[in-house]
Write a protein that holds these residues in place. Structure first.
Motif, PDB file in Angstrom:
ATOM      1  N   TYR A 263       0.669   2.906   5.491  1.00  0.00           N
ATOM      2  CA  TYR A 263       0.426   3.459   4.390  1.00  0.00           C
ATOM      3  C   TYR A 263       1.237   4.604   4.132  1.00  0.00           C
ATOM      4  O   TYR A 263       1.467   5.603   5.019  1.00  0.00           O
ATOM      5  CB  TYR A 263      -0.991   3.734   4.107  1.00  0.00           C
ATOM      6  CG  TYR A 263      -1.878   2.486   3.923  1.00  0.00           C
ATOM      7  CD1 TYR A 263      -2.389   2.050   2.687  1.00  0.00           C
ATOM      8  CD2 TYR A 263      -2.350   1.847   5.209  1.00  0.00           C
ATOM      9  CE1 TYR A 263      -2.921   0.967   2.579  1.00  0.00           C
ATOM     10  CE2 TYR A 263      -3.077   0.744   5.072  1.00  0.00           C
ATOM     11  CZ  TYR A 263      -3.500   0.203   4.011  1.00  0.00           C
ATOM     12  OH  TYR A 263      -3.964  -1.190   3.789  1.00  0.00           O
ATOM     13  N   GLY A 266      -1.656   6.459   0.611  1.00  0.00           N
ATOM     14  CA  GLY A 266      -2.662   5.999   0.199  1.00  0.00           C
ATOM     15  C   GLY A 266      -2.356   4.518  -0.456  1.00  0.00           C
ATOM     16  O   GLY A 266      -3.143   3.694  -0.444  1.00  0.00           O
ATOM     17  N   LYS A 267      -0.864   4.314  -0.461  1.00  0.00           N
ATOM     18  CA  LYS A 267      -0.279   3.052  -0.784  1.00  0.00           C
ATOM     19  C   LYS A 267       0.541   2.566   0.201  1.00  0.00           C
ATOM     20  O   LYS A 267       1.123   3.081   1.160  1.00  0.00           O
ATOM     21  CB  LYS A 267       0.527   3.334  -2.076  1.00  0.00           C
ATOM     22  CG  LYS A 267      -0.133   3.821  -3.294  1.00  0.00           C
ATOM     23  CD  LYS A 267       0.761   3.973  -4.619  1.00  0.00           C
ATOM     24  CE  LYS A 267      -0.033   4.339  -5.887  1.00  0.00           C
ATOM     25  NZ  LYS A 267       0.808   4.567  -6.784  1.00  0.00           N
ATOM     26  N   HIS A 392     -11.810   0.318  -5.890  1.00  0.00           N
ATOM     27  CA  HIS A 392     -11.697   1.243  -4.691  1.00  0.00           C
ATOM     28  C   HIS A 392     -10.223   1.859  -4.580  1.00  0.00           C
ATOM     29  O   HIS A 392     -10.131   2.648  -3.846  1.00  0.00           O
ATOM     30  CB  HIS A 392     -11.902   0.388  -3.303  1.00  0.00           C
ATOM     31  CG  HIS A 392     -13.117  -0.246  -3.237  1.00  0.00           C
ATOM     32  ND1 HIS A 392     -14.245   0.415  -3.279  1.00  0.00           N
ATOM     33  CD2 HIS A 392     -13.429  -1.487  -2.999  1.00  0.00           C
ATOM     34  CE1 HIS A 392     -15.439  -0.426  -3.155  1.00  0.00           C
ATOM     35  NE2 HIS A 392     -14.910  -1.648  -3.125  1.00  0.00           N
ATOM     36  N   ASP A 393      -9.412   1.900  -5.846  1.00  0.00           N
ATOM     37  CA  ASP A 393      -8.180   2.266  -5.768  1.00  0.00           C
ATOM     38  C   ASP A 393      -8.313   3.740  -5.668  1.00  0.00           C
ATOM     39  O   ASP A 393      -7.355   4.557  -5.056  1.00  0.00           O
ATOM     40  CB  ASP A 393      -7.250   1.663  -7.074  1.00  0.00           C
ATOM     41  CG  ASP A 393      -6.933   0.343  -6.529  1.00  0.00           C
ATOM     42  OD1 ASP A 393      -7.370  -0.083  -5.876  1.00  0.00           O
ATOM     43  OD2 ASP A 393      -6.169  -0.494  -7.610  1.00  0.00           O
ATOM     44  N   LEU A 396      -8.956   5.096  -2.522  1.00  0.00           N
ATOM     45  CA  LEU A 396      -7.898   4.839  -1.275  1.00  0.00           C
ATOM     46  C   LEU A 396      -6.849   5.984  -1.671  1.00  0.00           C
ATOM     47  O   LEU A 396      -6.134   6.282  -0.676  1.00  0.00           O
ATOM     48  CB  LEU A 396      -7.172   3.478  -1.741  1.00  0.00           C
ATOM     49  CG  LEU A 396      -8.329   2.277  -1.296  1.00  0.00           C
ATOM     50  CD1 LEU A 396      -7.840   0.862  -1.751  1.00  0.00           C
ATOM     51  CD2 LEU A 396      -8.266   2.406   0.502  1.00  0.00           C
ATOM     52  N   ARG A 431     -10.908   3.902   4.898  1.00  0.00           N
ATOM     53  CA  ARG A 431      -9.621   3.276   4.484  1.00  0.00           C
ATOM     54  C   ARG A 431      -9.774   1.683   4.705  1.00  0.00           C
ATOM     55  O   ARG A 431      -9.814   0.760   3.888  1.00  0.00           O
ATOM     56  CB  ARG A 431      -8.528   3.909   4.554  1.00  0.00           C
ATOM     57  CG  ARG A 431      -7.121   3.175   3.736  1.00  0.00           C
ATOM     58  CD  ARG A 431      -5.944   3.785   4.327  1.00  0.00           C
ATOM     59  NE  ARG A 431      -5.772   3.413   5.802  1.00  0.00           N
ATOM     60  CZ  ARG A 431      -4.799   3.906   6.638  1.00  0.00           C
ATOM     61  NH1 ARG A 431      -3.991   4.963   6.130  1.00  0.00           N
ATOM     62  NH2 ARG A 431      -4.650   3.521   7.826  1.00  0.00           N
ATOM     63  N   LEU A 434     -12.669   0.043   3.032  1.00  0.00           N
ATOM     64  CA  LEU A 434     -12.310  -0.378   1.460  1.00  0.00           C
ATOM     65  C   LEU A 434     -11.342  -1.401   1.305  1.00  0.00           C
ATOM     66  O   LEU A 434     -11.685  -2.093   0.542  1.00  0.00           O
ATOM     67  CB  LEU A 434     -12.050   0.949   0.734  1.00  0.00           C
ATOM     68  CG  LEU A 434     -12.944   2.171   0.757  1.00  0.00           C
ATOM     69  CD1 LEU A 434     -12.530   3.384   0.216  1.00  0.00           C
ATOM     70  CD2 LEU A 434     -14.070   1.821  -0.063  1.00  0.00           C
ATOM     71  N   ASN A 435     -10.344  -1.374   2.045  1.00  0.00           N
ATOM     72  CA  ASN A 435      -9.273  -2.327   1.947  1.00  0.00           C
ATOM     73  C   ASN A 435     -10.026  -3.890   2.224  1.00  0.00           C
ATOM     74  O   ASN A 435      -9.488  -4.847   1.621  1.00  0.00           O
ATOM     75  CB  ASN A 435      -8.205  -2.262   3.013  1.00  0.00           C
ATOM     76  CG  ASN A 435      -7.232  -1.211   2.272  1.00  0.00           C
ATOM     77  OD1 ASN A 435      -7.012  -1.217   0.850  1.00  0.00           O
ATOM     78  ND2 ASN A 435      -6.791  -0.450   3.163  1.00  0.00           N
ATOM     79  N   ARG A 438     -11.913  -4.714  -0.634  1.00  0.00           N
ATOM     80  CA  ARG A 438     -10.856  -5.109  -1.993  1.00  0.00           C
ATOM     81  C   ARG A 438     -10.342  -6.382  -1.676  1.00  0.00           C
ATOM     82  O   ARG A 438     -10.215  -7.016  -2.828  1.00  0.00           O
ATOM     83  CB  ARG A 438      -9.660  -3.927  -1.811  1.00  0.00           C
ATOM     84  CG  ARG A 438      -8.719  -3.963  -3.065  1.00  0.00           C
ATOM     85  CD  ARG A 438      -7.892  -2.916  -2.974  1.00  0.00           C
ATOM     86  NE  ARG A 438      -6.995  -2.670  -4.105  1.00  0.00           N
ATOM     87  CZ  ARG A 438      -5.972  -3.002  -4.178  1.00  0.00           C
ATOM     88  NH1 ARG A 438      -5.248  -3.535  -3.188  1.00  0.00           N
ATOM     89  NH2 ARG A 438      -5.301  -2.703  -5.336  1.00  0.00           N
TER      90      ARG A 438
END
Length: 503
Positions: A263, A266-267, A392-393, A396, A431, A434-435, A438
């Protein structure tokens, strides 16, 4: 006199078949050099110890040739050894100490290197062996650290580093393979629809696919379940870059690669190769497999991988609400010849034993009711508003910024390294969770999107596991009410409880 030869990796012959450990040009040349040295020393080589393609710096790896040599030195089968260079013999202080002990206990033993001047029969030579092993270990560690840093940097920039061709890609590892990519894509999008990894494995074996990596064994090797699963859940299929630390790579368990996505802010970092599926399709596949794994861990009576009977676990006793299980009629009976199996509330599992029903008739009834419901729902507006995979974006993205802020405070020495690591690990754990959530939301959306007219057209071709998956999306339970002995099958005693009825 013994002769010991070793090579960490014989690249010239590593593609050869069964005797990949026993032969190799590098060890063969080392033995030739020792054969030339032996007459000069007045000794004869009677035993050869070969550790081809075997690293000496990894404490987890047992060198069979080296261990056999130590045993023979211990019991006097050989009275010394020849070796090419000290770094071929030992790369760890522990191994050097074991070898030095034997030569200290047996001063008459001869131990000589072809190059480097190491003489184990002298204290100076043994001391030098220990020093060289220590320095060699430091060199190996430094090299691994540099390579790890380089690979992580490549991962953060989205570039590939050297590795065998992955399934689904051409030899350049960037463009998609003409046939494998489509086979892989169809399998990934089929997982949320109910197809199991085991069923995909059978399909791939029928298509003739075998493991792409098979250095250690010759001949055809069947695809393993874990190999198929790792291909399906690999973040590479949707273009995500991963970085797997050496400590995780060397572990006994197969790493769960979705947890090693790289990441930045956060992406996920995107790689420089063509993707097989979209990130949404990959996440739906991973979430479905994670759910099935969790179900198996919880040892539930019913789980999505139970694919032999359509309604086992979905159907419940109308008298005590216990899940009905399928079992066969006794072979040779009329019921066995006519129906084969039945659903029953089994007292042996905790049920009341008050309900038994013929399986094929129940399956057919529920399938027809389900397909009618699907046709009805197709005329209605899609109800996706309750599935928001982007919920959740925002958090994140915040986590990515917070990790960078922690690193900035550490670099400015406003907080200690230990404090920074504690904060970063806590954020990374949040994180990862949350992923996972997601991915579950993506799986729900994909399954709902696939519930269309194509489901009606392809229902007969679906496997039992796929049909069960679709049923579970719409059917909460099938209540089977008591009918009494000897009575004919009565559809009115079968009650379908739809999932939407509970809302």
């Amino acid at each position: 006199m013994g002769a010991y030869a070793r090579a960490s990796e014989d690249k010239a012959l590593r593609a050869n078949a069964a005797d990949w450990r026993e032969t190799g040009e590098q060890v063969a040349q080392q033995f030739r050099d020792m054969d030339e040295l032996a007459p000069m020393l007045g000794v004869t080589i009677t035993r050869r110890y070969n550790d081809n393609n075997t690293p000496a710096s990894d404490p987890r790896i047992v060198r069979n040739g080296f261990e056999s040599m130590l045993v023979d030195l211990e019991n006097g089968t050989i009275r010394g050894i020849l070796f090419y260079h000290s770094d071929r013999l030992v790369r760890q202080e522990y191994d050097a100490a074991r070898l030095n002990r034997l030569f200290q206990l047996n001063p008459q033993y001869l131990g000589r290197a072809v190059v480097g001047g190491t003489d184990l029969s002298a204290q100076e030579g043994r001391s030098m062996l220990t020093i060289q092993a220590t320095m060699g270990g430091m060199e190996v560690y430094s090299t691994k650290r540099r390579v790890a840093r380089k690979n992580k940097g490549l991962a953060e920039r989205g570039h590939m580093h050297g590795a065998p061709r992955p399934f689904g890609w051409a030899e350049d590892r960037q463009t998609l393979h003409d046939t494998e990519a489509e086979v892989l894509r169809q399998a990934i999008i089929a997982i949320p629809s109910g197809l199991t990894v085991g069923e995909i494995r059978k399909q791939w074996i029928e298509l003739g696919y075998t493991p792409t990596r098979n250095k250690k064994k010759s001949g055809t090797q069947s695809l393993q379940h874990s190999t198929v699963e790792s291909r399906l859940v690999s973040p590479r299929v949707c273009g995500y870059r991963t970085y797997l630390p050496q400590a995780e790579r060397s572990g006994a368990k197969r790493p769960w690669m979705p947890d090693f996505v790289v990441y930045e802010a956060g992406k996920p970092v995107m790689g420089d190769w063509e993707a097989v599926v979209s990130p949404e399709e990959w996440q739906a596949c991973v979430a479905t497999i994670e759910e099935r794994k969790q179900a198996r861990k919880e040892v539930r009576a019913v789980h999505t991988t139970s694919a032999k009977y359509l309604l086992s676990g979905i159907a419940r006793c109308g008298k005590c609400s216990f899940p009905l299980m399928s079992n066969q009629y006794a072979k040779g009976t009329t019921s066995y010849e006519r129906y084969g199996y039945r659903y029953a509330c089994l007292t042996t599992l905790g049920g009341c034993g008050g309900v038994t029903r013929v399986d094929p008739l129940m399956d057919d009834l529920v399938e027809k009711a389900f397909l009618l419901e699907v046709r009805r729902s197709l005329g209605m507006a899609a109800k996706d508003e309750d599935v928001d995979e982007t919920e959740h974006d925002v958090r994140l993205a915040e986590i990515g910024q917070e990790i960078e802020e922690v690193n900035e405070r550490r670099r400015a020495k406003r907080i200690s390294m230990g404090t920074a690591l504690d904060m970063i690990e806590e954020l990374e754990a949040e994180r990862d969770e949350l992923n996972r959530q997601r991915r579950k939301l993506f799986a729900v959306r994909v399954r709902r999107q696939n519930a269309s007219s194509s489901l009606l057209e392809g229902w007969k071709e679906c496997t039992i596991s796929q049909k069960k998956t679709w049923l579970r999306e719409s059917v909460r339970a099938v209540m089977v009410h008591p009918a009494g002995r000897g009575k004919k099958f009565d559809p009115s005693l079968i009650e379908v409880v739809w999932a939407e009825d509970e809302q």
